[in-house]
Design a protein around this motif. Structure first.
Motif, PDB file in Angstrom:
ATOM      1  N   SER A  14       2.067  -6.565  27.129  1.00  0.00           N
ATOM      2  CA  SER A  14       1.975  -5.189  27.619  1.00  0.00           C
ATOM      3  C   SER A  14       1.952  -4.199  26.457  1.00  0.00           C
ATOM      4  N   GLU A  15       1.451  -3.025  26.735  1.00  0.00           N
ATOM      5  CA  GLU A  15       1.471  -1.975  25.716  1.00  0.00           C
ATOM      6  C   GLU A  15       2.907  -1.607  25.361  1.00  0.00           C
ATOM      7  N   ALA A  16       3.808  -1.667  26.329  1.00  0.00           N
ATOM      8  CA  ALA A  16       5.212  -1.382  26.040  1.00  0.00           C
ATOM      9  C   ALA A  16       5.779  -2.366  25.015  1.00  0.00           C
ATOM     10  N   GLN A  17       5.369  -3.624  25.101  1.00  0.00           N
ATOM     11  CA  GLN A  17       5.824  -4.616  24.117  1.00  0.00           C
ATOM     12  C   GLN A  17       5.281  -4.307  22.729  1.00  0.00           C
ATOM     13  N   TRP A  18       4.027  -3.890  22.673  1.00  0.00           N
ATOM     14  CA  TRP A  18       3.458  -3.531  21.370  1.00  0.00           C
ATOM     15  C   TRP A  18       4.187  -2.327  20.778  1.00  0.00           C
ATOM     16  N   GLN A  19       4.457  -1.331  21.596  1.00  0.00           N
ATOM     17  CA  GLN A  19       5.115  -0.140  21.088  1.00  0.00           C
ATOM     18  C   GLN A  19       6.553  -0.425  20.666  1.00  0.00           C
ATOM     19  N   ALA A  20       7.183  -1.390  21.300  1.00  0.00           N
ATOM     20  CA  ALA A  20       8.580  -1.700  21.000  1.00  0.00           C
ATOM     21  C   ALA A  20       8.744  -2.563  19.757  1.00  0.00           C
ATOM     22  N   CYS A  21       7.669  -3.198  19.307  1.00  0.00           N
ATOM     23  CA  CYS A  21       7.821  -4.170  18.219  1.00  0.00           C
ATOM     24  C   CYS A  21       8.042  -3.516  16.857  1.00  0.00           C
ATOM     25  N   GLY A  22       7.664  -2.251  16.707  1.00  0.00           N
ATOM     26  CA  GLY A  22       7.866  -1.570  15.442  1.00  0.00           C
ATOM     27  C   GLY A  22       6.766  -1.783  14.426  1.00  0.00           C
ATOM     28  N   TRP A  23       5.966  -2.833  14.607  1.00  0.00           N
ATOM     29  CA  TRP A  23       4.931  -3.130  13.616  1.00  0.00           C
ATOM     30  C   TRP A  23       3.858  -2.046  13.582  1.00  0.00           C
ATOM     31  N   LEU A  24       3.462  -1.544  14.741  1.00  0.00           N
ATOM     32  CA  LEU A  24       2.404  -0.541  14.773  1.00  0.00           C
ATOM     33  C   LEU A  24       2.752   0.675  13.928  1.00  0.00           C
ATOM     34  N   ASP A  25       4.017   1.110  13.993  1.00  0.00           N
ATOM     35  CA  ASP A  25       4.431   2.277  13.215  1.00  0.00           C
ATOM     36  C   ASP A  25       4.417   2.009  11.716  1.00  0.00           C
ATOM     37  N   ALA A  26       4.501   0.737  11.344  1.00  0.00           N
ATOM     38  CA  ALA A  26       4.565   0.386   9.924  1.00  0.00           C
ATOM     39  C   ALA A  26       3.189   0.146   9.304  1.00  0.00           C
ATOM     40  N   VAL A  27       2.142   0.087  10.138  1.00  0.00           N
ATOM     41  CA  VAL A  27       0.796  -0.176   9.616  1.00  0.00           C
ATOM     42  C   VAL A  27       0.346   1.012   8.763  1.00  0.00           C
ATOM     43  N   PRO A  28      -0.176   0.765   7.565  1.00  0.00           N
ATOM     44  CA  PRO A  28      -0.637   1.869   6.710  1.00  0.00           C
ATOM     45  C   PRO A  28      -1.687   2.730   7.406  1.00  0.00           C
ATOM     46  N   VAL A  29      -1.608   4.029   7.156  1.00  0.00           N
ATOM     47  CA  VAL A  29      -2.511   4.995   7.776  1.00  0.00           C
ATOM     48  C   VAL A  29      -3.575   5.418   6.773  1.00  0.00           C
ATOM     49  N   CYS A  30      -4.806   5.548   7.264  1.00  0.00           N
ATOM     50  CA  CYS A  30      -5.931   5.986   6.428  1.00  0.00           C
ATOM     51  C   CYS A  30      -6.797   6.927   7.247  1.00  0.00           C
ATOM     52  N   GLU A  31      -7.339   7.940   6.623  1.00  0.00           N
ATOM     53  CA  GLU A  31      -8.248   8.846   7.306  1.00  0.00           C
ATOM     54  C   GLU A  31      -9.642   8.226   7.395  1.00  0.00           C
ATOM     55  N   VAL A  32     -10.368   8.572   8.436  1.00  0.00           N
ATOM     56  CA  VAL A  32     -11.708   8.030   8.631  1.00  0.00           C
ATOM     57  C   VAL A  32     -12.615   8.402   7.459  1.00  0.00           C
ATOM     58  N   ALA A  33     -12.488   9.627   6.956  1.00  0.00           N
ATOM     59  CA  ALA A  33     -13.328  10.062   5.838  1.00  0.00           C
ATOM     60  C   ALA A  33     -13.117   9.183   4.608  1.00  0.00           C
ATOM     61  N   THR A  34     -11.880   8.739   4.396  1.00  0.00           N
ATOM     62  CA  THR A  34     -11.601   7.855   3.260  1.00  0.00           C
ATOM     63  C   THR A  34     -12.254   6.495   3.460  1.00  0.00           C
ATOM     64  N   LEU A  35     -12.166   5.979   4.677  1.00  0.00           N
ATOM     65  CA  LEU A  35     -12.807   4.700   5.001  1.00  0.00           C
ATOM     66  C   LEU A  35     -14.306   4.757   4.724  1.00  0.00           C
TER      67      LEU A  35
END
Length: 252
Positions: A14-35
């Motif tokens: 479930s999406e709730a399980q993904w949100q609860a795992c903490g991993w998503l918040d830890a994934v490095p963030v990049c702007e589309v323009a940089t990509l």
């Protein structure tokens, strides 16, 4: 990496399980323009019409807004999604799903871009994998960014398309990133740091999310919003939730 026990079954994670795992918040963030820095085009290769919009519709709209062309390639027409449904035989689904994609791309603002429909039989891409890689080589340029499905996504068409994209991108010398679709369904979130160690998050603005939601809504056959469908839809709300986040994730 090798991920064991890959299979798509039941309602999935479930999406709730993904949100609860903490991993998503830890994934490095990049702007589309940089990509997209140093790239001349975005080439999105999709096993079935809807995969590209679900996984990277926001990135496609953002790319267009930055002034770079978006090339969309549909490998199959997704005509085998409802076997045994007399009201929705394969030939009707072929037409419907391409029409849905046309409307979805219009919602994203990329309807005027280059588009390829290969019409390979849904469910049989592995048998045409080498030919697909050769076709991709005729389309790709060295300064393209190619988005293809994750090579371990568990759906055989997704994996075959992913392998073909990887081979063609390496041969042409262009950048490749992979997008999960069914990986969100079956992968244990606790395994995500290992399976998707190279993942990056790309934030989407509110206007981009509005475009993406409108685009997803065009896939009436997949959402079950059509007459005569006597089975569960491919995209129930529990699946769509995974693609309504205000960011998208690429691997690589």
């Amino acid at each position: 990496m090798d991920v064991v026990a890959r299979h798509i079954a039941g309602s999935g994670v479930s999406e709730a399980q993904w949100q609860a795992c903490g991993w998503l918040d830890a994934v490095p963030v990049c702007e589309v323009a940089t990509l997209l820095a140093g790239r001349s085009r975005l080439v999105v290769v999709s096993p079935h019409p809807d995969d590209e919009v679900l996984a990277c519709g926001g990135l496609m709209a953002a790319t267009q807004a930055l002034g770079l062309p978006v090339v969309v390639m549909s490998v199959t027409d997704g005509e085998a999604c409802y076997p045994g449904q007399s009201a929705w035989p394969p030939q009707r689904l072929r037409r419907a799903r391409q029409q849905e994609l046309t409307r979805a791309l219009d919602c994203l603002g990329v309807s005027d871009g280059e588009r390829h429909a290969l019409h390979i039989d849904d469910g049989a891409v592995a048998g045409s994998e080498a030919a697909l890689a050769m076709y991709l080589l005729t389309v790709l340029r060295a300064d393209d960014l190619v988005l293809g499905p994750w090579r371990l996504d568990a759906h055989p068409d997704h994996e075959a398309v992913g392998r073909a994209c990887a081979l063609a991108a390496a041969s042409r010398g262009c950048m490749l990133r992979e997008y999960p679709v069914w990986g969100w369904h079956w992968l244990d979130p606790q395994d995500a740091p290992r399976a998707w160690a190279s993942a990056t998050r790309f934030p989407l603005s509110a206007p981009l999310m509005e475009r993406k939601r409108a685009a997803i809504a065009q896939f009436s056959t997949q959402l079950g919003a059509v007459d005569g469908l006597e089975c569960d839809p491919i995209l129930p709300p529990s699946v769509v939730q995974r693609f309504e986040r205000d960011y998208e994730v690429l691997i690589g």
